[in-house]
Scaffold this motif. Structure first.
Motif, PDB file in Angstrom:
ATOM      1  N   VAL A 167       1.114  -0.498   0.076  1.00 18.53           N
ATOM      2  CA  VAL A 167      -0.110   0.019   0.146  1.00 18.53           C
ATOM      3  C   VAL A 167       0.866   1.513  -0.311  1.00 18.53           C
ATOM      4  O   VAL A 167       1.574   1.835   0.916  1.00 18.53           O
ATOM      5  CB  VAL A 167      -1.312   0.069   0.800  1.00 18.53           C
ATOM      6  N   GLU A 168       0.785   2.206  -1.055  1.00 19.30           N
ATOM      7  CA  GLU A 168       1.415   2.807  -1.056  1.00 19.30           C
ATOM      8  C   GLU A 168       0.897   4.370  -1.489  1.00 19.30           C
ATOM      9  O   GLU A 168      -0.315   4.425  -1.642  1.00 19.30           O
ATOM     10  CB  GLU A 168       2.333   2.355  -2.146  1.00 19.30           C
ATOM     11  N   ASP A 169       1.169   5.721  -0.672  1.00 21.42           N
ATOM     12  CA  ASP A 169       0.557   6.765  -0.851  1.00 21.42           C
ATOM     13  C   ASP A 169       0.716   7.373  -1.146  1.00 21.42           C
ATOM     14  O   ASP A 169       2.154   8.161  -1.594  1.00 21.42           O
ATOM     15  CB  ASP A 169       1.679   7.631   0.077  1.00 21.42           C
ATOM     16  N   HIS A 170      -0.536   7.405  -2.284  1.00 23.56           N
ATOM     17  CA  HIS A 170      -1.021   8.186  -3.637  1.00 23.56           C
ATOM     18  C   HIS A 170      -1.491   9.582  -3.993  1.00 23.56           C
ATOM     19  O   HIS A 170      -1.492  10.007  -4.909  1.00 23.56           O
ATOM     20  CB  HIS A 170      -0.624   7.692  -4.672  1.00 23.56           C
ATOM     21  N   GLY A 171      -1.507   9.710  -2.422  1.00 24.27           N
ATOM     22  CA  GLY A 171      -3.148  10.662  -2.375  1.00 24.27           C
ATOM     23  C   GLY A 171      -4.364   9.787  -1.904  1.00 24.27           C
ATOM     24  O   GLY A 171      -4.857   8.552  -1.669  1.00 24.27           O
ATOM     25  N   LEU A 172      -5.198  11.086  -1.199  1.00 22.80           N
ATOM     26  CA  LEU A 172      -5.994  10.362  -1.002  1.00 22.80           C
ATOM     27  C   LEU A 172      -7.373   9.422  -2.182  1.00 22.80           C
ATOM     28  O   LEU A 172      -7.717   9.005  -1.780  1.00 22.80           O
ATOM     29  CB  LEU A 172      -7.877  11.321  -0.554  1.00 22.80           C
ATOM     30  N   GLU A 173      -7.131  10.350  -3.116  1.00 21.87           N
ATOM     31  CA  GLU A 173      -8.145   9.632  -4.186  1.00 21.87           C
ATOM     32  C   GLU A 173      -7.384   8.565  -4.999  1.00 21.87           C
ATOM     33  O   GLU A 173      -8.805   7.652  -4.699  1.00 21.87           O
ATOM     34  CB  GLU A 173      -8.167  10.555  -5.387  1.00 21.87           C
ATOM     35  N   ALA A 174      -6.468   8.233  -4.699  1.00 26.28           N
ATOM     36  CA  ALA A 174      -6.050   6.661  -4.906  1.00 26.28           C
ATOM     37  C   ALA A 174      -5.895   6.022  -3.729  1.00 26.28           C
ATOM     38  O   ALA A 174      -6.398   4.950  -4.573  1.00 26.28           O
ATOM     39  CB  ALA A 174      -4.628   7.691  -5.702  1.00 26.28           C
ATOM     40  N   GLU A 175      -6.293   6.499  -2.804  1.00 25.90           N
ATOM     41  CA  GLU A 175      -6.718   5.902  -1.589  1.00 25.90           C
ATOM     42  C   GLU A 175      -7.637   5.335  -1.448  1.00 25.90           C
ATOM     43  O   GLU A 175      -8.463   3.732  -1.650  1.00 25.90           O
ATOM     44  CB  GLU A 175      -6.073   5.977  -0.523  1.00 25.90           C
ATOM     45  N   LEU A 176      -8.501   6.475  -1.816  1.00 23.26           N
ATOM     46  CA  LEU A 176     -10.162   5.479  -2.541  1.00 23.26           C
ATOM     47  C   LEU A 176     -10.146   4.845  -3.369  1.00 23.26           C
ATOM     48  O   LEU A 176     -10.844   4.434  -3.406  1.00 23.26           O
ATOM     49  CB  LEU A 176     -10.885   7.090  -2.901  1.00 23.26           C
ATOM     50  N   ASP A 177      -9.530   4.780  -4.769  1.00 21.39           N
ATOM     51  CA  ASP A 177      -9.861   3.686  -5.895  1.00 21.39           C
ATOM     52  C   ASP A 177      -9.232   2.396  -5.521  1.00 21.39           C
ATOM     53  O   ASP A 177     -10.040   1.320  -5.552  1.00 21.39           O
ATOM     54  CB  ASP A 177      -8.308   4.542  -6.763  1.00 21.39           C
ATOM     55  N   ARG A 178      -8.152   2.038  -4.370  1.00 19.03           N
ATOM     56  CA  ARG A 178      -7.888   0.951  -3.830  1.00 19.03           C
ATOM     57  C   ARG A 178      -9.021   0.292  -2.716  1.00 19.03           C
ATOM     58  O   ARG A 178      -9.705  -0.864  -3.400  1.00 19.03           O
ATOM     59  CB  ARG A 178      -6.324   1.465  -2.808  1.00 19.03           C
ATOM     60  N   ARG A 179      -9.346   0.942  -2.167  1.00 18.79           N
ATOM     61  CA  ARG A 179     -10.823   0.395  -1.143  1.00 18.79           C
ATOM     62  C   ARG A 179     -11.203   0.454  -2.053  1.00 18.79           C
ATOM     63  O   ARG A 179     -11.902  -1.054  -1.675  1.00 18.79           O
ATOM     64  CB  ARG A 179     -10.871   1.281  -0.045  1.00 18.79           C
ATOM     65  N   VAL A 180     -12.171   0.849  -3.028  1.00 21.94           N
ATOM     66  CA  VAL A 180     -13.201   0.311  -3.250  1.00 21.94           C
ATOM     67  C   VAL A 180     -12.701  -0.550  -4.819  1.00 21.94           C
ATOM     68  O   VAL A 180     -13.761  -1.976  -4.571  1.00 21.94           O
ATOM     69  CB  VAL A 180     -13.271   1.608  -4.798  1.00 21.94           C
ATOM     70  N   ARG A 181     -11.581  -0.848  -5.214  1.00 26.75           N
ATOM     71  CA  ARG A 181     -11.225  -1.893  -6.384  1.00 26.75           C
ATOM     72  C   ARG A 181     -11.246  -3.501  -4.951  1.00 26.75           C
ATOM     73  O   ARG A 181     -11.764  -4.403  -4.915  1.00 26.75           O
ATOM     74  CB  ARG A 181      -9.651  -1.783  -6.284  1.00 26.75           C
ATOM     75  N   HIS A 182     -11.047  -2.817  -3.489  1.00 34.04           N
ATOM     76  CA  HIS A 182     -10.904  -4.429  -2.373  1.00 34.04           C
ATOM     77  C   HIS A 182     -11.730  -4.763  -1.892  1.00 34.04           C
ATOM     78  O   HIS A 182     -12.276  -5.221  -2.134  1.00 34.04           O
ATOM     79  CB  HIS A 182      -9.718  -3.301  -1.482  1.00 34.04           C
ATOM     80  N   TRP A 183     -13.313  -3.661  -1.917  1.00 28.47           N
ATOM     81  CA  TRP A 183     -14.816  -3.566  -1.699  1.00 28.47           C
ATOM     82  C   TRP A 183     -15.336  -4.267  -2.963  1.00 28.47           C
ATOM     83  O   TRP A 183     -16.031  -5.377  -2.895  1.00 28.47           O
ATOM     84  CB  TRP A 183     -15.609  -2.837  -1.821  1.00 28.47           C
ATOM     85  N   GLN A 184     -14.543  -4.685  -4.518  1.00 28.38           N
ATOM     86  CA  GLN A 184     -15.617  -5.156  -5.280  1.00 28.38           C
ATOM     87  C   GLN A 184     -14.646  -6.251  -5.752  1.00 28.38           C
ATOM     88  O   GLN A 184     -16.287  -7.281  -5.612  1.00 28.38           O
ATOM     89  CB  GLN A 184     -15.173  -4.641  -6.844  1.00 28.38           C
ATOM     90  N   LEU A 185     -14.050  -7.170  -5.191  1.00 23.89           N
ATOM     91  CA  LEU A 185     -13.405  -8.635  -4.992  1.00 23.89           C
ATOM     92  C   LEU A 185     -14.164  -8.987  -3.445  1.00 23.89           C
ATOM     93  O   LEU A 185     -14.549 -10.152  -3.359  1.00 23.89           O
ATOM     94  CB  LEU A 185     -11.867  -8.459  -5.093  1.00 23.89           C
ATOM     95  N   LEU A 186     -14.874  -8.592  -2.472  1.00 24.17           N
ATOM     96  CA  LEU A 186     -15.219  -9.290  -1.337  1.00 24.17           C
ATOM     97  C   LEU A 186     -16.722  -9.067  -1.291  1.00 24.17           C
ATOM     98  O   LEU A 186     -17.183  -9.678  -0.997  1.00 24.17           O
ATOM     99  CB  LEU A 186     -14.849  -7.535  -0.417  1.00 24.17           C
ATOM    100  N   ASN A 187     -17.009  -7.832  -2.120  1.00 28.44           N
ATOM    101  CA  ASN A 187     -18.412  -8.280  -3.163  1.00 28.44           C
ATOM    102  C   ASN A 187     -18.588  -9.086  -3.351  1.00 28.44           C
ATOM    103  O   ASN A 187     -20.165  -9.877  -2.864  1.00 28.44           O
ATOM    104  CB  ASN A 187     -18.698  -6.584  -3.181  1.00 28.44           C
ATOM    105  N   GLY A 188     -17.994  -9.842  -3.720  1.00 32.49           N
ATOM    106  CA  GLY A 188     -18.625 -11.611  -4.700  1.00 32.49           C
ATOM    107  C   GLY A 188     -18.679 -10.839  -6.008  1.00 32.49           C
ATOM    108  O   GLY A 188     -18.911  -9.698  -6.208  1.00 32.49           O
ATOM    109  N   ASP A 189     -19.244 -12.137  -7.238  1.00 30.67           N
ATOM    110  CA  ASP A 189     -19.980 -12.003  -8.082  1.00 30.67           C
ATOM    111  C   ASP A 189     -21.440 -12.194  -8.308  1.00 30.67           C
ATOM    112  O   ASP A 189     -21.457 -12.592  -9.667  1.00 30.67           O
ATOM    113  CB  ASP A 189     -19.365 -13.517  -8.969  1.00 30.67           C
ATOM    114  N   HIS A 190     -22.100 -12.169  -6.990  1.00 27.84           N
ATOM    115  CA  HIS A 190     -23.138 -11.943  -7.313  1.00 27.84           C
ATOM    116  C   HIS A 190     -24.398 -11.201  -7.016  1.00 27.84           C
ATOM    117  O   HIS A 190     -25.198 -10.749  -8.155  1.00 27.84           O
ATOM    118  CB  HIS A 190     -23.945 -13.268  -6.490  1.00 27.84           C
ATOM    119  N   ILE A 191     -24.183 -10.230  -6.612  1.00 27.13           N
ATOM    120  CA  ILE A 191     -25.160  -8.661  -6.211  1.00 27.13           C
ATOM    121  C   ILE A 191     -24.456  -8.448  -6.977  1.00 27.13           C
ATOM    122  O   ILE A 191     -22.908  -7.941  -7.020  1.00 27.13           O
ATOM    123  CB  ILE A 191     -24.921  -8.557  -4.938  1.00 27.13           C
ATOM    124  N   PRO A 192     -25.204  -7.120  -7.582  1.00 24.19           N
ATOM    125  CA  PRO A 192     -24.330  -5.879  -8.452  1.00 24.19           C
ATOM    126  C   PRO A 192     -23.446  -4.754  -7.797  1.00 24.19           C
ATOM    127  O   PRO A 192     -23.576  -4.643  -6.588  1.00 24.19           O
ATOM    128  CB  PRO A 192     -25.611  -5.189  -8.788  1.00 24.19           C
TER     129      PRO A 192
END
Length: 297
Positions: A167-192
């Motif tokens: 996890v590298e510091d590339h600013g707030l928006e980049a950190e939000l991008d990383r967290r959203v990417r993580h949530w997308q994986l955790l969300n699973g493949d069934h619920i949009p």
């Protein structure tokens, strides 16, 4: 609309360690304590879910150590995962709650099991989701075959790959991008997946915290001493195990195993749910929790 009254306070969990807490709902209603997962602040419990629960309960959520507004202490004073279970009791003590319904997700489910085993007199009921069992009892499949705990399915490889990234510091928006990417994986493949919804969730957590870095403390903390096989089997506390059918971190049959090893536990499936709390699951989740606490009461 959020109309439930709120109250925030700090409680002392250990010398030099304060935990941020929030209470919502009727102060005279049965207490319900929400215990979040690793590196997750209390605001990780979405507002619509908290409001739904607060219609019937005095709902409490809090920030673990090294998250949110609680003390970030691991670098100066490393602690064990088991110490975080002590924090659950410290929150109850600090807020003057003798007994509460506990709802634990992921790491929070581990902590809830420890409190259930070690302090059953403090627990009105327990609800567990997205977590594994603190037990060495093998899993018994429907056909009668038995499998050791270590042979149960592991974490989705895509998530392991994400966790392995530095996890590298590339600013707030980049950190939000990383967290959203993580949530997308955790969300699973069934619920949009709704990236904007999770981005706003995380933006609110960052604003609450006052910083956007993460400590990684819970991944580094000592995980020894978490097994409670006998105590969980013998518990008389009403326990509900929720089984997200698309869970990628503790996939089936982990929830079924968990329900087997806890005395008298019930199992309820949440269709399509993964290891995240998107809007689509909040209604079914609230209904399951409230149905359980109503029965337990």
């Amino acid at each position: 609309m959020d109309t439930a009254p709120r109250d925030t306070a700090y409680v002392e969990a250990a010398p030099g360690v304060r935990l941020w807490t929030e209470q919502r709902g009727d102060a005279g209603a049965p207490a319900l304590l929400l215990v979040m997962g690793a590196q997750a602040a209390g605001l990780g419990w979405p507002e619509p879910l908290v409001d739904a629960l607060a219609e019937h309960h005095r709902v409490i959520r809090y920030d673990h150590r090294d998250t949110g507004r609680s003390t970030w202490s691991y670098e100066q004073a490393p602690y064990r995962i088991a110490d975080l279970a002590g924090d659950v009791v410290a929150v109850l003590d600090g807020l003057g709650v003798e007994r509460a319904h506990l709802v634990g997700m992921s790491l929070g489910g581990i902590l809830t099991q420890l409190v259930l085993a070690d302090h059953p007199e403090r627990v009105l009921s327990a609800t567990l989701l997205g977590t594994g069992a603190c037990s060495t009892t093998p899993y018994t499949a429907p056909d009668g075959t038995r499998a050791p705990v270590e042979e149960l399915p592991g974490v989705d490889p895509r998530i392991l790959e994400e966790w392995a990234r530095s996890v590298e510091d590339h600013g707030l928006e980049a950190e939000l991008d990383r967290r959203v990417r993580h949530w997308q994986l955790l969300n699973g493949d069934h619920i949009p997946f709704d990236p904007d919804w999770f981005r706003e969730l995380e933006r609110g957590i960052i604003e609450h915290t006052g910083r956007y870095d993460t400590s990684g403390a819970h991944a580094r903390a000592d995980q020894s001493g978490l097994v409670r096989t006998e105590a969980l089997a013998a518990t008389e506390v009403p326990t509900l195990v929720l089984a997200p059918t698309a869970e990628p971190v503790f996939p089936l049959p982990h929830p079924r195993h968990l329900a087997q090893v806890i005395g008298g536990a019930r199992l309820v499936e949440i269709p399509g749910m993964g290891h995240a709390l998107p809007p689509a699951v909040l209604g079914p989740l609230a209904d399951a929790i409230l149905g359980h606490t109503r029965t337990a009461s």
